[in-house]
Design an enzyme around this catalytic site. Sequence first.
Site, PDB file in Angstrom:
ATOM      1  N   HIS A   1      -3.612  -5.408   0.783  1.00 34.56           N
ATOM      2  CA  HIS A   1      -3.089  -5.823   2.087  1.00 34.56           C
ATOM      3  C   HIS A   1      -3.141  -7.346   2.235  1.00 34.56           C
ATOM      4  O   HIS A   1      -4.192  -7.909   2.541  1.00 34.56           O
ATOM      5  CB  HIS A   1      -3.892  -5.170   3.211  1.00 34.56           C
ATOM      6  CG  HIS A   1      -3.634  -3.708   3.338  1.00 34.56           C
ATOM      7  ND1 HIS A   1      -2.618  -3.198   4.107  1.00 34.56           N
ATOM      8  CD2 HIS A   1      -4.247  -2.640   2.757  1.00 34.56           C
ATOM      9  CE1 HIS A   1      -2.613  -1.877   4.013  1.00 34.56           C
ATOM     10  NE2 HIS A   1      -3.587  -1.513   3.199  1.00 34.56           N
TER      11      HIS A   1
ATOM     12  N   CYS B   1       0.837  -1.198   0.000  1.00 33.35           N
ATOM     13  CA  CYS B   1       0.000   0.000   0.000  1.00 33.35           C
ATOM     14  C   CYS B   1       0.879   1.258   0.000  1.00 33.35           C
ATOM     15  O   CYS B   1       1.478   1.590  -1.011  1.00 33.35           O
ATOM     16  CB  CYS B   1      -0.978  -0.038   1.175  1.00 33.35           C
ATOM     17  SG  CYS B   1      -2.400   1.073   0.970  1.00 33.35           S
TER      18      CYS B   1
ATOM     19  N   GLU C   1      -1.815  -9.012   4.636  1.00 29.89           N
ATOM     20  CA  GLU C   1      -1.720  -9.390   6.051  1.00 29.89           C
ATOM     21  C   GLU C   1      -3.069  -9.604   6.719  1.00 29.89           C
ATOM     22  O   GLU C   1      -3.135 -10.161   7.819  1.00 29.89           O
ATOM     23  CB  GLU C   1      -0.919  -8.340   6.835  1.00 29.89           C
ATOM     24  CG  GLU C   1      -1.602  -6.989   6.991  1.00 29.89           C
ATOM     25  CD  GLU C   1      -1.304  -6.010   5.859  1.00 29.89           C
ATOM     26  OE1 GLU C   1      -1.319  -4.797   6.121  1.00 29.89           O
ATOM     27  OE2 GLU C   1      -1.071  -6.477   4.719  1.00 29.89           O
TER      28      GLU C   1
END
Length: 557
Positions: A183, A89, A185
């Site tokens: 993202h 990002c 994660e």
Amino acid sequence: MAEEQNPSATFDTILTLDFGSQYTHLITRRLREIGVYSEMLPCTQKLADLPFKPKGIILSGGPYSVYEDGAPHADPAVFELGVPVLGICYGLQEIAYRLGKDNVVAGTAREYGHADLNAQRLDNQGHVDKLFAGLEEHVKVWMSHGDKLVKLPEGFHTIATTANSEYAGIAHETKPVYGIQFHPEVTHTPDGAKLLRNFAVDICGANPNWTMSKFVDQEILRIRKLVGETDHVLGAVSGGVDSTVAAKLMKEAIGDRFHAVLVNNGCMRLNECETVAETLNKHLGINLTVVDASKRFLDGLKGVTDPEKKRMFIGATFIDVFEEEAEKIEALAENSGAKVKWFLQGTLYPDVIESISFKGPSATIKTHHNVGALPKRMIEGQGMKLIEPLRELFKDEVRQLGRELGIAHELVMRHPFPGPGIAIRVLGEVTPERVDIARKADHIFISMIREAGLYDKISQAYAALDPSKAVGVMGDKRVYAEIIILRAVETTDCKLTLGIDGDFVLRYIISVMTARAFPFDNEFLSKCATRIINEVHGVSRVLYDISSKPPATIEME
């Protein structure tokens, strides 16, 4: 923990640089979950000051715009160290911006939530295809950005696109430098862990050998070297997971030179002191002193109704009681020619992260100490030194470590219990009688949850006592008695709540961990209410709190 003794000295390490995202810590957690050790440091970290060389570097997301004055930027050495780099990002935009100031602009349309990503394969391009290796060509990902990469930096290939992001994934032609706009994660990106493994293991070459069995061996050796052969260590225990695991680890390292102190503040769970003493002393072999200061605490709480004043009084009194007992233990140690030089603190990695997270270009990075739980001699610098064996671990890793040390499953998986204890679950004034009612109701509720096989499915559960009373009918007589409130919640550390911050960059506020009421069936709750009313004298009504967090908190006070 001395830097040279960090796990990074033993385990291959992926360094995550934090640019202020509220879920940067999830990158570190996901990597550890796949067996790769990772540490998080602020984006202002100078690589020359690192005591280790990372196998790879990840640049996190963040709430800033790279083109604005005062926006954070990584140490140029990140790109000169010769290790793979992955920008996520804001991290992607940081990579692109340093190669061209017009590569990143404010987006005309914000992109957040789920998105369909198209991965592009470039055959015979060596490392370029490795990031998405093993993933489907079309995958679901989670986006949360306002700024946009509008030009492909010189020397890069496009490796992924979405409907709104022409450059949702990029890779350098010759160097292992990657950027992704989504993202990986968060759990909202189902294949995110695979992508992170591709980067850490296949691209960076990190050995996925991070396990608690290896950590415990290393940590015991570290403690022995740090404490030496004669010094003693003092620590407070509560019966909770963190203090129990830390105490057992210390026992394994230095034996009876570790002294644990359990302070009974009069607001503990039913039979808690006896249970903790039996577990720590008899089963785990820990040198334990139990101090019954219940009357001192309860006398001081008379007339106190404000939750913060309750906490402050209990915290201050705990320190006083602990300090008095510490002086006795130190005196005994000195009589045998030894000295208590160390204080055991149960700091966890999330506590450290809170202190080192990037909070702005001028933020000062402070050393984390839970000052409210430190003895005065620590604060005043009177000689004792901190030892924090769990400070590199997340909560789930602490539980794994506990299992590795032979601590029973029931203890390793215990629900959190607040430091002030039942005092903040008795709404209003705390009296021995009201504490006893809440304690007995709580014991029944938790016992029934265990009997139903639901305990490990619930993050936290307890019974609280309402400050009001309610009318009831018992034995054909009207009664005016206490109200018990039952609370049980499920929590998650990675469920995203959308919110706009800064230049329309969406962030998940981790300090507001989400929780929802556990969905018991009505029959179970009815049985709980019946038992509590029948077995706890002075209760006429039982309620179940169905509030979610936010807006409610998990504890009542």
